[in-house]
Design a protein around this motif. Structure first.
Motif, mmCIF file in Angstrom:
data_model
loop_
_atom_site.group_PDB
_atom_site.id
_atom_site.type_symbol
_atom_site.label_atom_id
_atom_site.label_comp_id
_atom_site.label_asym_id
_atom_site.label_seq_id
_atom_site.Cartn_x
_atom_site.Cartn_y
_atom_site.Cartn_z
ATOM 1 N N PRO A 94 35.293 -8.916 35.687
ATOM 2 C CA PRO A 94 35.291 -9.743 36.907
ATOM 3 C C PRO A 94 36.364 -10.818 36.841
ATOM 4 C CG PRO A 94 33.452 -10.354 35.493
ATOM 5 C CD PRO A 94 34.094 -9.149 34.872
ATOM 6 N N THR A 95 36.911 -11.156 38.009
ATOM 7 C CA THR A 95 37.875 -12.245 38.095
ATOM 8 C C THR A 95 37.198 -13.436 38.756
ATOM 9 O OG1 THR A 95 38.690 -11.439 40.231
ATOM 10 C CG2 THR A 95 39.800 -10.631 38.244
ATOM 11 N N GLY A 96 37.981 -14.471 39.045
ATOM 12 C CA GLY A 96 37.394 -15.686 39.604
ATOM 13 C C GLY A 96 36.608 -15.458 40.878
ATOM 14 N N ASP A 97 37.140 -14.639 41.798
ATOM 15 C CA ASP A 97 36.462 -14.450 43.071
ATOM 16 C C ASP A 97 36.050 -13.003 43.324
ATOM 17 O OD1 ASP A 97 39.010 -13.501 43.242
ATOM 18 O OD2 ASP A 97 39.411 -14.241 45.257
ATOM 19 N N ARG A 98 36.269 -12.121 42.364
ATOM 20 C CA ARG A 98 35.913 -10.713 42.563
ATOM 21 C C ARG A 98 35.042 -10.214 41.414
ATOM 22 N NH1 ARG A 98 37.699 -7.185 45.831
ATOM 23 N NH2 ARG A 98 37.753 -5.533 44.253
ATOM 24 N N ASP A 99 33.956 -9.571 41.802
ATOM 25 C CA ASP A 99 33.062 -8.974 40.808
ATOM 26 C C ASP A 99 32.404 -7.765 41.461
ATOM 27 O OD1 ASP A 99 31.460 -8.443 38.649
ATOM 28 O OD2 ASP A 99 30.162 -10.195 38.873
ATOM 29 N N PRO A 100 33.214 -6.720 41.743
ATOM 30 C CA PRO A 100 32.714 -5.604 42.551
ATOM 31 C C PRO A 100 31.552 -4.851 41.927
ATOM 32 C CG PRO A 100 34.859 -5.087 41.594
ATOM 33 C CD PRO A 100 34.621 -6.542 41.354
ATOM 34 N N PHE A 101 31.418 -4.882 40.621
ATOM 35 C CA PHE A 101 30.307 -4.179 39.973
ATOM 36 C C PHE A 101 29.174 -5.134 39.586
ATOM 37 C CE2 PHE A 101 33.729 -1.154 39.620
ATOM 38 C CZ PHE A 101 33.100 0.060 39.832
ATOM 39 N N ALA A 102 29.227 -6.363 40.123
ATOM 40 C CA ALA A 102 28.158 -7.355 39.925
ATOM 41 C C ALA A 102 27.845 -7.571 38.452
ATOM 42 C CB ALA A 102 26.893 -6.930 40.681
ATOM 43 N N ASP A 134 19.976 0.299 32.061
ATOM 44 C CA ASP A 134 20.843 0.477 33.225
ATOM 45 C C ASP A 134 21.892 -0.630 33.306
ATOM 46 O OD1 ASP A 134 21.424 1.813 35.840
ATOM 47 O OD2 ASP A 134 20.869 -0.155 36.614
ATOM 48 N N LYS A 135 21.478 -1.863 33.101
ATOM 49 C CA LYS A 135 22.415 -2.993 33.191
ATOM 50 C C LYS A 135 23.386 -2.995 32.011
ATOM 51 C CE LYS A 135 19.496 -5.934 36.053
ATOM 52 N NZ LYS A 135 18.829 -4.744 36.647
ATOM 53 N N LEU A 136 22.891 -2.677 30.839
ATOM 54 C CA LEU A 136 23.782 -2.636 29.670
ATOM 55 C C LEU A 136 24.775 -1.485 29.784
ATOM 56 C CD1 LEU A 136 21.241 -3.503 26.846
ATOM 57 C CD2 LEU A 136 23.196 -4.879 27.560
ATOM 58 N N GLU A 137 24.373 -0.375 30.359
ATOM 59 C CA GLU A 137 25.313 0.732 30.565
ATOM 60 C C GLU A 137 26.459 0.275 31.460
ATOM 61 O OE1 GLU A 137 27.323 4.096 32.293
ATOM 62 O OE2 GLU A 137 26.142 2.608 33.418
ATOM 63 N N LYS A 192 34.867 7.488 25.490
ATOM 64 C CA LYS A 192 35.373 7.131 26.813
ATOM 65 C C LYS A 192 35.867 5.695 26.898
ATOM 66 C CE LYS A 192 32.811 10.264 29.897
ATOM 67 N NZ LYS A 192 33.952 10.728 30.694
ATOM 68 N N ILE A 193 35.366 4.814 26.034
ATOM 69 C CA ILE A 193 35.667 3.390 26.165
ATOM 70 C C ILE A 193 36.099 2.793 24.836
ATOM 71 C CG2 ILE A 193 33.988 3.111 28.048
ATOM 72 C CD1 ILE A 193 32.125 1.744 25.988
ATOM 73 N N MET A 248 31.955 -1.071 31.813
ATOM 74 C CA MET A 248 33.018 -1.779 32.532
ATOM 75 C C MET A 248 33.869 -2.626 31.583
ATOM 76 S SD MET A 248 33.086 -0.754 35.522
ATOM 77 C CE MET A 248 32.034 0.448 36.349
ATOM 78 N N PHE A 249 33.242 -3.291 30.638
ATOM 79 C CA PHE A 249 34.024 -4.040 29.658
ATOM 80 C C PHE A 249 34.832 -3.094 28.788
ATOM 81 C CE2 PHE A 249 31.861 -7.768 30.956
ATOM 82 C CZ PHE A 249 32.523 -8.857 30.397
ATOM 83 N N GLY A 250 34.265 -1.929 28.509
ATOM 84 C CA GLY A 250 34.954 -0.974 27.643
ATOM 85 C C GLY A 250 36.203 -0.379 28.259
ATOM 86 N N ILE A 251 36.285 -0.350 29.601
ATOM 87 C CA ILE A 251 37.502 0.156 30.256
ATOM 88 C C ILE A 251 38.340 -0.999 30.804
ATOM 89 C CG2 ILE A 251 36.473 2.378 30.840
ATOM 90 C CD1 ILE A 251 36.090 1.358 33.699
ATOM 91 N N GLY A 252 37.942 -2.235 30.466
ATOM 92 C CA GLY A 252 38.735 -3.396 30.879
ATOM 93 C C GLY A 252 38.562 -3.784 32.329
#
Length: 720
Positions: free
Chosen positions: A504-512, A489-492, A547-548, A497-501
């Motif tokens: 996370p940024t310095g203060d934002r990580d909406p998908f944890a 689940d975590k690797l998916e 997809k990615i 998310m990395f595959g679509i670019g």
């Protein structure tokens, strides 16, 4: 100069946002202190106490001066050649500058001359009067209001009917006392005074006329029925919660929840803890549902028994203290009953449908516009879990870590079936009524519904645990099936998310993604899973089809960065972490042993010289390009290179055997004896000899040394 006195500043406002109250109170007090100190009105000896209650922000600052000390000011004017003529008299330019500073021509004679390295420069020296408290506090108060970390600003109209201001909540009173004297300041349309308001219903006096700055907390407590200090109020709630639990008896205890405690502290001015109860029939509902609705919706403290099971009693922190609390108790019991009834209704309704029957609904739930629906996501998690499960169970069987009393293939088939079922059903509780009402229960309710459907415990536990660890310090999945599904689940999420670019940024990580990466690290390391990180990432990528983009390398860097940060937080030095992670270890479970070996090696007297030599070898080989770790003994000419070759032949096999046995500390300590022959080699041997065969042979010797020394860690990273 007049003696210092203590200062009290209070803003009286409408009810402040509870989750932000403590932060607001601390920031208000801190900025006031900083600003007064910067103006010389407070000193390093001044102590600041912050107060924050639902309707006030205040600060008490000790040793504040009525006027700051005068300060000598030296102001650079102009070069002497510009300011003074050949006769030494001031030029018109200098006279104009002096006039602007409030001085006349006579001041020219007193100007100071300083050579700044290029030319002589004229400086005007004067004394600046220290700031008066009234003007200094006005500036500090304006700054404190402007810098307040307000989560959401309100705009409201002042009493004049024309002006409006922005603030966290409408402000209705301002107190500023220096000792017993009012300091004339204004903010948010309010003029300072000495009167404040106490408790809405229980204050003995209204308003409360403060005698002086030091009587603030005591007068509010005695006359206003308010505990002004956030910390004192919190401690009082903790005391009363425990006292109430002790009175109930039977070993019950209030649930521990720091965030809830902080929020309730911000909701009451004078706490009064009362014991309430609900009908025991509601205990048939999973306790997580009841606890969540009581905490999130009502701010109650459920009571747990000695085994951690929910009881039918709970604690309420009231803001009033009537002689007969029965009406307050009954009111809270009446309010909570519909909440619990809703939870029971959702639970009963959800159990009428199996989890398997809900799988199709996931195809209608959008996960991400570039990654499809939750249904598509489930299929990816299943594929990844299948690949991980095959890797893990084969490795565990080879290590005899799967029950050997049964046929290994039968056990592995059972576990793989459980993995697939858990991965298929893990997200189905997202479309249940209970999780729709309480999203925090996702996974937890899936576990309960899996048991209700008669699924094996391995599957039910895996469904419940697949989100774990949810936060730092959270428990890990309790069985191998849960570990596989949680990793999948975590690797998916990470690979997708990395595959679509979507990084996370310095203060934002909406998908944890940072939390997911740390979860993967913890599961691999703390459960000693025999899985290679690169193999896991490689297994996850094909599940996405086209997809990615393949961002495996970037994701691996991200995971190692999170691992490095985690290890430094655990007390390992940056050098130690850098040395181990420079090799990109694949088995994260072995990293702590590698770090321990590096730490033990670094304590050896031979370590600095070997680390420096290793760095030198690394640089030589880098410049040489591709070097084969092969040595022809017949080409060894110098005694030092012969001695190093003999030492390598003698000690490297032993070190390698220790390394393969997992004795990393022993392996490095065995190689420490190479210090003397390595030092002699660099003293006596020219590596880059003109004769090609000699040069290649010596480079091969160094490559052999380098490979042997750097199996546990890159020791060159330990060089100063």
């Amino acid at each position: 100069m007049t003696a210092p006195s203590n200062l009290l500043v209070e803003l009286f406002v409408e009810e402040l946002p509870p989750k932000a109250l403590q932060k607001l109170g601390d920031a208000f007090a801190q900025v006031l202190l900083e600003q007064l100190t910067a103006q010389g009105l407070a000193t390093g000896a001044s102590q600041c106490t912050a107060y924050a209650s639902p309707r006030r922000l205040a600060a008490h600052i000790t040793a504040v001066l009525p006027q700051a000390a005068d300060k000598a000011v030296s102001q650079k004017l102009m070069p002497v050649s510009v300011g003074l003529g050949a006769d030494g008299q001031p030029t018109p330019a200098l006279l104009k500058k002096l006039t602007a500073l409030g001085a006349d021509a006579s001041a020219a004679a007193a100007l100071k001359r300083v050579h700044d390295g290029k030319a002589e420069v004229l400086y005007f020296e004067s004394t600046a009067k220290g700031a008066l408290l009234a003007e200094g506090l006005q500036k500090a108060l304006d700054e404190a209001v402007a810098k307040l970390p307000i989560p959401k600003v309100m705009r409201y109209q002042l009493q004049d009917g024309w002006s409006s201001v922005n603030f966290v909540r409408p402000a209705h009173g301002l107190v500023a006392l220096h000792g017993a004297s009012v300091v004339p300041v204004a903010v948010l349309g309010l003029q300072s005074g000495r009167a404040t308001q106490g408790h809405r219903f229980e204050a003995a006096a209204s308003p409360v006329a403060l005698r002086d700055a030091d009587s603030y907390a005591a007068q509010l407590r005695d006359e206003g029925a308010v505990i002004a200090s956030f910390a004192e109020r919190r401690a009082e709630i903790v005391r009363q919660l425990q006292a109430a639990a002790d009175k109930v008896g039977g070993g019950v205890r209030p649930i521990e929840d720091a965030a809830l405690l902080d929020e309730v502290t911000a909701l009451v001015e004078r706490p009064n803890v009362l014991v309430c109860q609900f009908e025991q029939e509601f205990l048939a509902v999973p306790q997580e549902c009841l606890i969540l609705t009581m905490k999130a919706n009502q701010k109650y403290f459920p009571l747990l028994d000695a085994e951690g099971k929910l009881t039918h009693q709970f604690l309420v922190v009231s803001n009033i203290s009537p002689q007969d609390p029965s009406a307050v108790i009954q009111g809270n019991e009446r309010v909570v009953r519909p909440r619990l009834a809703d939870a029971k209704f959702f639970f009963d309704q959800d159990r009428k449908k199996t989890l398997v029957s809900r799988v199709e609904q996931l195809a209608k739930v959008v996960y991400h516009n570039q990654l499809g629906t939750q249904g598509e996501r489930v299929e990816r998690v299943r594929a990844i879990a299948k690949a991980i499960g095959a890797q893990l169970f084969e490795a565990l069987a080879a290590q005899h870590r799967i029950d050997g009393t049964q046929d290994a293939e039968v056990v592995q088939d059972y576990l793989m079936t459980c993995v697939d079922n858990a991965a298929l059903l893990a997200k189905t509780d997202l479309v249940t009524d209970m999780v729709g009402e309480f999203p925090e229960l996702q996974g937890i309710m899936g576990g309960y519904y899996a048991v209700n459907d008669g699924l094996p415990d391995d599957v039910a536990h895996a469904i419940e645990d697949h989100y774990k660890p949810r936060f730092a310090g959270d428990a890990l999945p309790r069985n191998n099936v849960g570990l596989v599904v949680a990793l999948a689940d975590k690797l998916e999420t990470l690979v997708g998310m990395f595959g679509i670019g979507n990084l996370p940024t310095g203060d934002r990580d909406p998908f944890a993604l940072r939390r997911h990466a740390l979860g993967v690290i913890r599961m691999l390391a703390e459960r000693d899973l025999p899985l290679d990180l690169s193999a896991l990432l490689a297994a996850a990528t094909p599940a996405f089809g086209g997809k990615i983009e393949d961002a495996t390398a970037q994701l691996a860097d991200f995971i190692y960065d999170r691992l490095a940060g985690s290890l430094r937080e655990q007390g390992y030095s940056a050098q130690e972490v850098d040395a181990v992670l420079a090799l990109r270890p694949q088995r994260l479970a072995l990293v702590p042993k590698q770090l321990a070996a590096v730490r033990a090696f670094a304590a050896l007297p031979e370590a600095p010289a070997l680390a420096a030599a290793n760095k030198r070898v690394t640089n030589i080989l880098k410049k040489a390009g591709e070097v084969d770790a092969h040595v022809n003994p017949e080409l060894l000419q110098e005694q030092a290179e012969k001695d190093l070759y003999v030492a390598l032949q003698r000690f490297v096999p032993e070190a390698n055997a220790q390394f393969l046995a997992g004795d990393y500390t022993g392996s490095l300590q065995t190689l420490a004896v190479l210090r003397a022959p390595v030092d002699a080699f660099f003293d006596d041997v020219m590596v880059n000899a003109e004769q090609l065969d000699l040069r290649l042979n010596r480079q091969g010797l160094l490559k052999t040394l380098h490979d042997a020394m750097n199996r546990v860690a890159d020791l060159s990273r330990l060089a100063a």
